[in-house]
Design an enzyme around this catalytic site. Structure first.
Site, PDB file in Angstrom:
ATOM      1  N   ARG A   3       2.730 -57.379  22.027  1.00 35.89           N
ATOM      2  CA  ARG A   3       2.234 -56.299  21.173  1.00 35.89           C
ATOM      3  C   ARG A   3       0.818 -56.654  20.748  1.00 35.89           C
ATOM      4  O   ARG A   3       0.536 -57.799  20.365  1.00 35.89           O
ATOM      5  CB  ARG A   3       3.108 -56.148  19.930  1.00 35.89           C
ATOM      6  CG  ARG A   3       4.441 -55.468  20.188  1.00 35.89           C
ATOM      7  CD  ARG A   3       4.284 -53.997  20.568  1.00 35.89           C
ATOM      8  NE  ARG A   3       5.562 -53.359  20.799  1.00 35.89           N
ATOM      9  CZ  ARG A   3       6.153 -53.247  21.991  1.00 35.89           C
ATOM     10  NH1 ARG A   3       5.560 -53.721  23.077  1.00 35.89           N
ATOM     11  NH2 ARG A   3       7.322 -52.632  22.102  1.00 35.89           N
ATOM     12  N   HIS A  29      -0.970 -51.125  29.101  1.00 32.49           N
ATOM     13  CA  HIS A  29       0.432 -51.268  28.661  1.00 32.49           C
ATOM     14  C   HIS A  29       1.404 -50.872  29.779  1.00 32.49           C
ATOM     15  O   HIS A  29       2.187 -49.929  29.641  1.00 32.49           O
ATOM     16  CB  HIS A  29       0.684 -50.446  27.393  1.00 32.49           C
ATOM     17  CG  HIS A  29       1.855 -50.945  26.597  1.00 32.49           C
ATOM     18  ND1 HIS A  29       1.932 -50.844  25.238  1.00 32.49           N
ATOM     19  CD2 HIS A  29       3.013 -51.559  26.976  1.00 32.49           C
ATOM     20  CE1 HIS A  29       3.083 -51.352  24.808  1.00 32.49           C
ATOM     21  NE2 HIS A  29       3.753 -51.789  25.857  1.00 32.49           N
ATOM     22  N   GLU A  57      -3.817 -49.453  19.997  1.00 32.11           N
ATOM     23  CA  GLU A  57      -3.674 -48.702  21.249  1.00 32.11           C
ATOM     24  C   GLU A  57      -3.774 -47.204  21.038  1.00 32.11           C
ATOM     25  O   GLU A  57      -3.180 -46.708  20.077  1.00 32.11           O
ATOM     26  CB  GLU A  57      -2.286 -49.023  21.841  1.00 32.11           C
ATOM     27  CG  GLU A  57      -2.362 -49.893  23.058  1.00 32.11           C
ATOM     28  CD  GLU A  57      -1.000 -50.397  23.478  1.00 32.11           C
ATOM     29  OE1 GLU A  57      -0.751 -51.597  23.331  1.00 32.11           O
ATOM     30  OE2 GLU A  57      -0.193 -49.576  23.939  1.00 32.11           O
TER      31      GLU A  57
HETATM   32  C1  GLV Z   1       7.239 -51.880  25.977  1.00 30.73           C
HETATM   33  O1  GLV Z   1       6.288 -52.331  25.437  1.00 30.73           O
HETATM   34  C2  GLV Z   1       8.569 -52.014  25.491  1.00 30.73           C
HETATM   35  O2  GLV Z   1       8.786 -52.481  24.350  1.00 30.73           O
HETATM   36  O3  GLV Z   1       9.489 -51.610  26.222  1.00 30.73           O
END
Ligand code: GLV
Length: 334
Positions: free
Chosen positions: A244, A291, A273
């Protein structure tokens, strides 16, 4: 049987949508729905379960007004949901664990190699017509074999990354719950017993040639990697974050990358983000991905199935197959 109405904030891959459509009525949110509109939809009494994405924030104020039985998050992480407030308001939360472990570990290793071997710079060099033949010192990078990979965290994705790193001939160290520590039993170590080193956070930061972040985002891990940690890293070190964004102080990282405090960074997630900290995009010693840790066709299809199965169970007043807060009182479809 009471009607089941799903509110889907962003359409899921087809296998998920098909399951939802077979089980109830599906309403898909308008593009660009605001937080206030999400809150109103949750409070309207029109929907049984919300099928949500990481960018949908379910804070206490929203959850206190919500008239829904559950939130099915299309992700393994759920830092977008105040789970305590959800439980207090009898809102079950479901996530999609397990299925994206290998894909995300692949991206951690991809970033590590891409930064070490200057892959993005090299690709741009060829496309720009600058490649005029083999040169002894063209685009020299760093090795991974023989180097130390430090894992912040020792959950599923960290362990899958360790497995890959060991196959590359790396030394692997880990700190299971940085910045503090916790016991790790022989049973938990399993296949890694005698193959990876359990060290303190301070030791991990100082020893890592590659430091890869694999912890959930919470009050203990927000800005875990800050200016002080960056300063304590080797000047040759490379930071990898597939977890994260807010775990890393991104502005401090830009400064550290600019002034040579560390050598490089590979990031799949960002602090705010989809915005990037000023200066990050201009730095050549970074590889930046949007991501995509879990972004393979089969993984996203399976996530969609699990997300839909969670939603359907919650809508029927049942415990979802992948519950985050199984202790939350269940409410039947309303
Ligand atoms: C992606 O970041 C997830 O948590 O699945």
């Amino acid at each position: 049987m009471t009607a089941i109405d799903f509110f889907v904030t962003t359409p899921l891959p087809a296998p998920g949508m098909q399951l939802l459509e077979a089980a109830g009525t599906v309403t898909v949110a308008e593009n660009g729905m605001t937080h206030a509109e999400l809150a109103d939809a949750c409070a309207s009494g029109n929907y049984t379960v919300v099928v949500a994405q990481l960018r949908d924030e379910f804070d206490a104020a929203l959850l206190d007004r919500a008239k829904i039985a559950g939130i099915s998050n299309f992700a393994v992480g759920y830092n977008n949901i105040d789970v305590t407030a959800a439980t207090a308001n009898s809102v079950l939360v479901g996530n999609t664990p397990g299925v994206l472990t290998d894909a995300t570990a692949d991206i951690a290793v991809l970033l590590m190699l891409a930064v070490a071997r200057r892959c993005v710079e090299a690709d741009a060099f060829v496309r720009a017509g600058k490649f005029h033949g083999w040169e002894p010192e063209l685009l020299l990078g760093h090795d991974v074999s023989g180097k130390t990979l430090g894992l912040a965290g020792f959950g599923r994705i960290a362990r899958a990354t360790a497995r890959r790193a060991l196959a590359f001939g790396m030394t692997v160290a880990f700190c299971p719950r940085p910045p503090s520590d916790r016991e790790v039993s022989e049973e938990e170590l399993g296949e890694f017993a005698g193959r990876v080193r359990h060290v303190s956070w301070t030791e991990l930061v100082a020893a890592s040639d590659y430091l890869s972040v694999h912890v959930p985002l919470n009050d203990q891990t927000r800005h875990l990697v800050d200016a002080a940690v960056l300063k304590a890293m080797k000047p040759s070190a490379i930071l990898i974050n597939t977890a994260r964004g807010p775990i890393v102080d991104e502005r401090a990282l830009v400064t550290a990358l600019r002034d040579g405090t560390i050598a490089g960074a590979g990031l799949d997630v960002f602090e705010d983000e989809p915005r990037l900290a000023p200066g990050l995009a201009e730095l050549p010693n970074t590889v930046l991905l949007p991501h995509v840790g879990s972004a393979t066709v089969p993984v996203r299809a399976e996530m969609a199935r699990r997300c839909a199965e969670n939603a359907i169970a919650m809508a029927r007043g049942e415990l979802p197959p992948y519950p985050v807060n199984p202790e939350a009182p269940r409410t039947a479809a309303r």
